[in-house]
Scaffold this active site. Sequence first.
Site, PDB file in Angstrom:
ATOM      1  N   LYS A 235      41.864  44.502  43.480  1.00  0.00           N
ATOM      2  CA  LYS A 235      42.517  44.945  44.732  1.00  0.00           C
ATOM      3  C   LYS A 235      44.035  44.871  44.600  1.00  0.00           C
ATOM      4  CE  LYS A 235      43.900  40.569  46.126  1.00  0.00           C
ATOM      5  NZ  LYS A 235      45.274  40.102  46.220  1.00  0.00           N
TER       6      LYS A 235
ATOM      7  N   PRO B 140      43.077  41.557  35.517  1.00  0.00           N
ATOM      8  CA  PRO B 140      43.940  40.473  35.026  1.00  0.00           C
ATOM      9  C   PRO B 140      43.600  39.139  35.676  1.00  0.00           C
ATOM     10  CG  PRO B 140      45.254  42.307  35.879  1.00  0.00           C
ATOM     11  CD  PRO B 140      43.826  42.660  36.124  1.00  0.00           C
TER      12      PRO B 140
ATOM     13  N   ASP C 213      39.327  36.194  49.200  1.00  0.00           N
ATOM     14  CA  ASP C 213      39.309  37.601  48.779  1.00  0.00           C
ATOM     15  C   ASP C 213      37.904  38.121  48.465  1.00  0.00           C
ATOM     16  OD1 ASP C 213      42.051  37.876  49.003  1.00  0.00           O
ATOM     17  OD2 ASP C 213      42.441  37.391  46.904  1.00  0.00           O
TER      18      ASP C 213
HETATM   19  P1  ATP Z   1      43.852  36.250  44.166  1.00  0.00           P
HETATM   20  O1  ATP Z   1      44.451  37.609  44.042  1.00  0.00           O
HETATM   21  O2  ATP Z   1      42.467  36.265  44.793  1.00  0.00           O
HETATM   22  O3  ATP Z   1      44.755  35.192  44.693  1.00  0.00           O
HETATM   23  P2  ATP Z   1      44.172  36.070  41.357  1.00  0.00           P
HETATM   24  O4  ATP Z   1      43.756  37.443  40.937  1.00  0.00           O
HETATM   25  O5  ATP Z   1      45.627  35.769  41.420  1.00  0.00           O
HETATM   26  O6  ATP Z   1      43.480  35.727  42.717  1.00  0.00           O
HETATM   27  P3  ATP Z   1      42.164  34.997  39.674  1.00  0.00           P
HETATM   28  O7  ATP Z   1      42.096  36.004  38.570  1.00  0.00           O
HETATM   29  O8  ATP Z   1      41.069  35.005  40.658  1.00  0.00           O
HETATM   30  O9  ATP Z   1      43.553  35.028  40.402  1.00  0.00           O
HETATM   31  O10 ATP Z   1      42.281  33.563  38.956  1.00  0.00           O
HETATM   32  C1  ATP Z   1      42.899  32.446  39.538  1.00  0.00           C
HETATM   33  C2  ATP Z   1      42.388  31.218  38.789  1.00  0.00           C
HETATM   34  O11 ATP Z   1      41.007  31.054  39.086  1.00  0.00           O
HETATM   35  C3  ATP Z   1      42.466  31.387  37.281  1.00  0.00           C
HETATM   36  O12 ATP Z   1      43.635  30.843  36.765  1.00  0.00           O
HETATM   37  C4  ATP Z   1      41.224  30.688  36.784  1.00  0.00           C
HETATM   38  O13 ATP Z   1      41.529  29.390  36.340  1.00  0.00           O
HETATM   39  C5  ATP Z   1      40.314  30.537  37.975  1.00  0.00           C
HETATM   40  N1  ATP Z   1      39.036  31.292  37.881  1.00  0.00           N
HETATM   41  C6  ATP Z   1      37.849  30.827  38.306  1.00  0.00           C
HETATM   42  N2  ATP Z   1      36.880  31.726  38.104  1.00  0.00           N
HETATM   43  C7  ATP Z   1      37.447  32.809  37.552  1.00  0.00           C
HETATM   44  C8  ATP Z   1      36.938  34.073  37.130  1.00  0.00           C
HETATM   45  N3  ATP Z   1      35.649  34.381  37.218  1.00  0.00           N
HETATM   46  N4  ATP Z   1      37.826  34.971  36.648  1.00  0.00           N
HETATM   47  C9  ATP Z   1      39.136  34.656  36.568  1.00  0.00           C
HETATM   48  N5  ATP Z   1      39.656  33.473  36.917  1.00  0.00           N
HETATM   49  C10 ATP Z   1      38.839  32.548  37.424  1.00  0.00           C
END
Ligand code: ATP
Length: 310
Positions: A17, A105, A147
């Site tokens: 997203k 990512p 999310d």
């Molecule tokens: P958001 O946009 O929802 O705030 P994000 O995209 O910034 O999230 P994610 O990719 O969801 O961040 O990852 C945040 C942290 O969650 C990562 O640093 C990782 O340690 C942990 N994590 C737990 N499960 C997962 C997963 N299935 N994929 C990626 N990261 C994960």
Amino acid sequence: MLKPMRSRGVVARVPAKVNLQLSVGPLGSDGYHEVTTVFQAISLFDDVTVATALPGSGITISITGDTAHGVPVDNSNLAIKAAQLMAKTYDLPPDLIIKLKKEIPVAGGMAGGSADAAGVIVGLDSLFELGISRDEMESVGSKIGADVPFSICGGVAIGTGRGDQITPALAKGSYNWVLALSGQGLSTPSVYQECDRLREGLSIATPQVSEPLMQALRAGDAKALGKALSNELQSAACSLRPALRLVLDVGVDYGALGGIVSGSGPTVAFLVTDDEHAMDLTVALSSSGVVSSVVRGTGPAAGARIIESF
Ligand code: ATP
């Protein structure tokens, strides 16, 4: 009582997203911020396989794909959390194989972990033929992360509360995005903390949906949408990662219709007019030395859906 299953496993495809708008209210007494956000799902996907396993083997996970590096394989993985919650809530056998093929990512502000949790919820609903409504799946998902409900819903939607109360929004057209990725993620809680620090002493209004943004979406007007993009976490993300300002400048120089840090960053999302424009900006960003990689996507994309069963 569970019905006999017709398949051993299913694959769910779940989109990333971008937040077209992210407005952040004051810090609540529960430590969370009330937000108003407008999400658009875009065509970068994680594929989530869930399959039954031998009794007693528990939940196992394996992770492949371009962005697999650094994703936890222990119980902190949101896909495992979602499987445990689904097993408990719907009395499912606790022995499951989960495979993640990651393209979204990690820690990039694009809801990668939430996507995987959403894939598990939709996958288990299909595998065990639970017949759960989308609303109920979103409600289970909100217990895993703010999310997750949008990752299930997809398309374009308004998120309120912690961003987990989802209302699908009317939107026309298709939008081209260029996404500038950083080699190192940003932690969402630290970006919110920095936002609080930067706003200390200011009085913060309750967040509202941006009318110009909704109008642009209803009209399918990419130019107006580019102008209406807004993210109140952007200053905080840029304060923690000053190089993001340089990335945003490259987009402006190459005529992006709009550029924005996605969610808590550090991914920067640029809206462009067409494929040719996307290609020009991709080349400019790649050669700028300020981003680690560049990917392209279009939105809106569908929410979590089953693409295969075996
Ligand atoms: P958001 O946009 O929802 O705030 P994000 O995209 O910034 O999230 P994610 O990719 O969801 O961040 O990852 C945040 C942290 O969650 C990562 O640093 C990782 O340690 C942990 N994590 C737990 N499960 C997962 C997963 N299935 N994929 C990626 N990261 C994960």
